[in-house]
Design an enzyme around this catalytic site. Sequence first.
Site, PDB file in Angstrom:
ATOM      1  N   GLU A 170     -51.636   3.728  38.455  1.00 33.45           N
ATOM      2  CA  GLU A 170     -50.834   4.803  39.050  1.00 33.45           C
ATOM      3  C   GLU A 170     -50.815   6.061  38.204  1.00 33.45           C
ATOM      4  OE1 GLU A 170     -46.730   3.804  39.914  1.00 33.45           O
ATOM      5  OE2 GLU A 170     -46.300   5.811  40.639  1.00 33.45           O
TER       6      GLU A 170
ATOM      7  N   LYS B 109     -52.917   3.755  42.936  1.00 31.11           N
ATOM      8  CA  LYS B 109     -51.680   4.311  43.499  1.00 31.11           C
ATOM      9  C   LYS B 109     -51.567   5.776  43.090  1.00 31.11           C
ATOM     10  CE  LYS B 109     -46.663   3.618  43.459  1.00 31.11           C
ATOM     11  NZ  LYS B 109     -45.630   2.606  43.582  1.00 31.11           N
TER      12      LYS B 109
HETATM   13  P1  13P Z   1     -41.781   6.717  44.858  1.00 30.18           P
HETATM   14  O1  13P Z   1     -42.428   6.295  46.149  1.00 30.18           O
HETATM   15  O2  13P Z   1     -40.296   6.921  44.953  1.00 30.18           O
HETATM   16  O3  13P Z   1     -42.518   7.845  44.185  1.00 30.18           O
HETATM   17  O4  13P Z   1     -41.892   5.464  43.883  1.00 30.18           O
HETATM   18  C1  13P Z   1     -43.079   4.803  43.782  1.00 30.18           C
HETATM   19  C2  13P Z   1     -43.247   4.350  42.401  1.00 30.18           C
HETATM   20  O5  13P Z   1     -43.457   3.181  42.162  1.00 30.18           O
HETATM   21  C3  13P Z   1     -43.182   5.351  41.332  1.00 30.18           C
HETATM   22  O6  13P Z   1     -43.653   4.812  40.137  1.00 30.18           O
END
Ligand code: 13P
Length: 339
Positions: free
Chosen positions: A176, A218
């Site tokens: 991510e 992600k």
């Molecule tokens: P959000 O969808 O609120 O951005 O959260 C996703 C997430 O896991 C952030 O690390």
Amino acid sequence: MTTQLESTARAMVARGRGILAADESTGTIGKRFDSISVENTEENRRAYREMLFTTKGLGQYISGVILYDETLRQKCADGTSFVDAMNRQNILPGIKVDSGAKDMPLCAGELITEGLDGLAKRCTDYAKIGARFAKWRAVIIIGKDLPSAACIEGNAHALARYAAHCQAAGIVPIVEPEVLMDGAHDIDSCEWVTETTLRTVFLALASQRVVLEGIVLKPSMVIAGKECKQQASHREVAERTLKVLRRTVPASVPGIAFLSGGQSDADATIHLNEMNRIGGCPWTLTFSYGRGLQQSAIKVWRGSQSSVPQAQATLLHRAHMNSLAATGDYQASVEKMAA
Ligand code: 13P
């Protein structure tokens, strides 16, 4: 031959299903509880997460839930572990393994995600408790002269080291790299920063021997900063996001599960839907939303046992709408009818 990692990764991004991010640290869930005037105690955190995870039918739309260390070890009021409650609904348990984004030395105003020390052992321990996948979030901030190459490269390297540890322990890493929406930057800035970041992340993953068939990416979407006066249409966000992903993400990656990053519920759903309508991608495009799935349900819940059924119905509705968006079948009229 399909390995265990590949089949887990594919299950996480199976058609019409997405991920619920419920891995808020104790500090972050405290901020969410403040907004509904609920005290941040272990019992309230447990009760809130029990409400989310025991929603009947959630497994139809949700393939996996990302948990926080405390949550992975908690139980429902009837003694069933959260892990068992999820497995019963065919939902894979996952775990946040980073220890947060911290001030980056020599890079004023930027953050570097920590948590590599001892990660090999934590991954094996989490796998024993039942975690099938993990998450590590890197944060890239857009600002005057930011991001720096040092920040992008440092975070990409850490993401790749983390992903290698996960795969060695048999769990799928969610990779991510979040380009934050905070600020007044325009969509062009977000586009080049996202492209540069993803290019650097995939270079680092390759150099650390990470098997791309066994990860889930992600990313954030390509979108103007929250304070930017010129906001792009849903279609433009979808087109620009797909353009960047096509340039940077190898076809061997099974799926991309977006974060919502502070977008409104509706925007997060519509953007995903638009991308799936455009289609023609080698990877599945789905959601891994935290706020995008929870913010309406938590307002209904407000810490009260009697509001649990209504809060669960609200969560199920959002999950359903995003499931439709994950196949390009969402329509505003369906939203109204189902609400
Ligand atoms: P959000 O969808 O609120 O951005 O959260 C996703 C997430 O896991 C952030 O690390």
